[in-house]
Design a protein around this motif. Structure first.
Motif, short mmCIF file in Angstrom:
data_model
loop_
_atom_site.label_atom_id
_atom_site.label_comp_id
_atom_site.label_asym_id
_atom_site.label_seq_id
_atom_site.Cartn_x
_atom_site.Cartn_y
_atom_site.Cartn_z
N GLY A 1 52.41 -107.26 -73.61
CA GLY A 1 52.37 -106.70 -74.95
C GLY A 1 53.64 -105.93 -75.25
O GLY A 1 54.20 -105.27 -74.36
N ALA A 2 54.11 -106.03 -76.49
CA ALA A 2 55.29 -105.29 -76.94
C ALA A 2 54.81 -104.16 -77.85
O ALA A 2 54.11 -104.42 -78.84
CB ALA A 2 56.24 -106.21 -77.69
N TRP A 3 55.17 -102.94 -77.52
CA TRP A 3 54.67 -101.78 -78.25
C TRP A 3 55.80 -101.08 -78.99
O TRP A 3 56.86 -100.80 -78.42
CB TRP A 3 54.00 -100.80 -77.28
CG TRP A 3 52.77 -101.38 -76.66
CD1 TRP A 3 52.70 -102.16 -75.54
CD2 TRP A 3 51.44 -101.26 -77.15
NE1 TRP A 3 51.40 -102.52 -75.29
CE2 TRP A 3 50.60 -101.99 -76.27
CE3 TRP A 3 50.87 -100.60 -78.24
CZ2 TRP A 3 49.22 -102.07 -76.45
CZ3 TRP A 3 49.49 -100.69 -78.42
CH2 TRP A 3 48.69 -101.42 -77.54
N GLY B 1 61.44 -112.98 -79.85
CA GLY B 1 61.20 -114.37 -79.50
C GLY B 1 61.79 -114.73 -78.15
O GLY B 1 61.15 -115.39 -77.33
N ALA B 2 63.02 -114.28 -77.89
CA ALA B 2 63.68 -114.58 -76.62
C ALA B 2 62.95 -113.95 -75.45
O ALA B 2 62.84 -114.54 -74.37
CB ALA B 2 65.13 -114.10 -76.66
N HIS B 3 62.45 -112.72 -75.65
CA HIS B 3 61.72 -112.05 -74.57
C HIS B 3 60.45 -112.83 -74.23
O HIS B 3 60.14 -113.03 -73.04
CB HIS B 3 61.37 -110.61 -74.99
CG HIS B 3 60.89 -109.76 -73.86
ND1 HIS B 3 61.63 -108.72 -73.32
CD2 HIS B 3 59.74 -109.81 -73.13
CE1 HIS B 3 60.95 -108.16 -72.33
NE2 HIS B 3 59.80 -108.80 -72.20
N LEU B 4 59.70 -113.26 -75.25
CA LEU B 4 58.49 -114.03 -74.98
C LEU B 4 58.80 -115.34 -74.28
O LEU B 4 58.10 -115.73 -73.34
CB LEU B 4 57.75 -114.29 -76.29
CG LEU B 4 56.95 -113.12 -76.86
CD1 LEU B 4 56.42 -113.46 -78.26
CD2 LEU B 4 55.77 -112.75 -75.93
N ILE B 5 59.84 -116.03 -74.72
CA ILE B 5 60.20 -117.31 -74.11
C ILE B 5 60.54 -117.13 -72.64
O ILE B 5 60.08 -117.90 -71.77
CB ILE B 5 61.38 -117.95 -74.87
CG1 ILE B 5 60.92 -118.45 -76.24
CG2 ILE B 5 62.00 -119.08 -74.05
CD1 ILE B 5 59.88 -119.56 -76.19
N GLU B 6 61.32 -116.11 -72.31
CA GLU B 6 61.68 -115.86 -70.92
C GLU B 6 60.45 -115.50 -70.11
O GLU B 6 60.27 -115.97 -68.97
CB GLU B 6 62.72 -114.74 -70.85
CG GLU B 6 63.30 -114.48 -69.46
CD GLU B 6 62.39 -113.64 -68.56
OE1 GLU B 6 62.40 -113.85 -67.33
OE2 GLU B 6 61.66 -112.78 -69.10
N TRP B 7 59.57 -114.68 -70.67
CA TRP B 7 58.36 -114.27 -69.96
C TRP B 7 57.44 -115.47 -69.74
O TRP B 7 56.88 -115.64 -68.65
CB TRP B 7 57.64 -113.17 -70.73
CG TRP B 7 56.41 -112.67 -70.03
CD1 TRP B 7 56.34 -111.75 -69.03
CD2 TRP B 7 55.06 -113.12 -70.27
NE1 TRP B 7 55.04 -111.58 -68.63
CE2 TRP B 7 54.24 -112.40 -69.37
CE3 TRP B 7 54.48 -114.02 -71.15
CZ2 TRP B 7 52.86 -112.58 -69.34
CZ3 TRP B 7 53.11 -114.21 -71.11
CH2 TRP B 7 52.31 -113.49 -70.20
N VAL C 1 60.73 -120.67 -82.75
CA VAL C 1 61.11 -120.06 -81.47
C VAL C 1 60.90 -121.06 -80.34
O VAL C 1 61.76 -121.23 -79.46
CB VAL C 1 60.29 -118.77 -81.24
CG1 VAL C 1 60.49 -118.27 -79.82
CG2 VAL C 1 60.70 -117.69 -82.25
N LEU C 2 59.74 -121.72 -80.33
CA LEU C 2 59.45 -122.68 -79.26
C LEU C 2 60.41 -123.87 -79.31
O LEU C 2 60.92 -124.31 -78.28
CB LEU C 2 58.00 -123.16 -79.38
CG LEU C 2 56.92 -122.09 -79.13
CD1 LEU C 2 55.55 -122.67 -79.45
CD2 LEU C 2 56.96 -121.57 -77.71
#
Length: 317
Positions: free
Chosen positions: A55-57, A96-102, A136-137
């Motif tokens: 989660g991003a807060w 978006g980049a953070h989610l893709i890497e994760w 993003v995907l």
């Protein structure tokens, strides 16, 4: 504002509920989730909150989240399921980049824990309106692998329904049939794109043990103790509260190969729809792969369903 990233906990359910509501204001997917809905999802046996959610807060606001759901089998590919929602105010390149890497890193870890050495494929489903995340995907190399459609029929205008073939009877679901229904589901969906078996624990949590399952509106065709065909039904109270429409959802419809091509699926679904209408529902819905190998789209059209909107599955191997 800098974002703080950490795994979700069950205490985050209220914030996750608010995140989905904020996204729905923009994306208009038609999904409305209550806190109870999301808690049940996070408590599923194939979700590892500590190691497979993020989660991003932004202060007290949940700005976005990602979730990786392992599957119950790798046959031979482990097709993990991804989920994500990002608040409209935080749809940035960095998020978006953070989610893709994760997703890339954690999907491998999830898969190796569950099925060491198995080939990995990641699937992320998105409503046709979730264009930001689709971009993003796509930018990360995901391809549009499949289209699913939501189909609906208004029960006030329900056309005459096809009957079951002579000699076959619709039997109400009972808990004594649960293992046989699971066996029938795993058999009838073998070979379907993106499908794999359900293990009993996940089946009972997500399907027949869900708070939204309607056993009284679920029906089977039996041969002794063996289930040959089934229609399983759910009702999502949170959707009715948000829309004012009581919508029945035909969550699983299947027929074993021995009965295919005889009108069993449409006959059993027709029986279900008559019961659903008598129970006071306004509408019925279901979701189907447009390239379904068993020509299910035509089965549902014969019962009066029409295509409403689309979901797209993005895939990375």
């Amino acid at each position: 504002m800098d974002l703080t990233w950490r795994p979700l906990t069950l205490e985050d359910v209220p914030a996750l509920t608010r995140l989905y509501a904020a996204a729905e204001e923009v994306d208009r997917t038609g999904d409305h989730f209550s806190a109870d809905d999301l808690r049940e999802e996070l408590e599923a046996p194939n979700v590892d909150l500590a190691r497979a959610t993020i989660g991003a807060w932004a202060g007290e606001r949940l700005a976005g989240y990602g979730l990786i759901r392992r599957r119950d089998a790798a046959n031979p590919v482990h097709m993990v399921r991804l989920q994500s929602v990002v608040h409209p105010m935080h749809r940035t390149q960095a998020v978006g980049a953070h989610l893709i890497e994760w997703f890339a890193r954690t999907s491998r870890e999830v898969s190796e824990r569950a099925f060491p050495g198995a080939p990995l494929e990641v699937h992320h489903g998105l409503h046709q309106n979730e264009r930001w995340m689709a971009g993003v995907l796509a930018g990360a190399g995901y391809t549009h692998g499949r289209t699913m459609v939501n189909m609906r029929v208004t029960l006030a205008d329900l056309p005459p329904q096809p009957p079951l073939p002579d000699g076959l009877e619709a039997v109400p679901y009972g808990v004594e049939h649960d293992l046989a229904v699971l066996d029938a589901r795993n058999d009838t969906f073998a070979g379907h794109w993106g499908s794999t078996v359900y293990e009993l624990e996940a089946w009972r949590h997500l399907v027949t043990g869900s708070k939204d399952f309607r056993p009284d509106l679920s029906f089977l065709v039996l041969d002794g103790d063996k289930v040959l065909a089934f229609v399983l039904s759910h009702f999502y109270a949170s959707e009715a509260e948000a829309t004012g429409i009581r919508e029945h959802y035909a969550s699983w419809v299947g027929t074993r190969e021995v009965l295919r091509g005889r009108g069993v699926a449409s006959g059993l679904l027709g029986h279900t729809l008559r019961a659903v209408k008598a129970a006071g529902f306004d509408r019925s819905a279901l979701n189907v792969d447009v390239d379904n190998a068993h020509r299910a789209l035509g089965v549902y059209e014969r019962c009066g369903y029409g295509v409403d909107d689309e979901w797209h599955v993005y895939v990375l191997s």
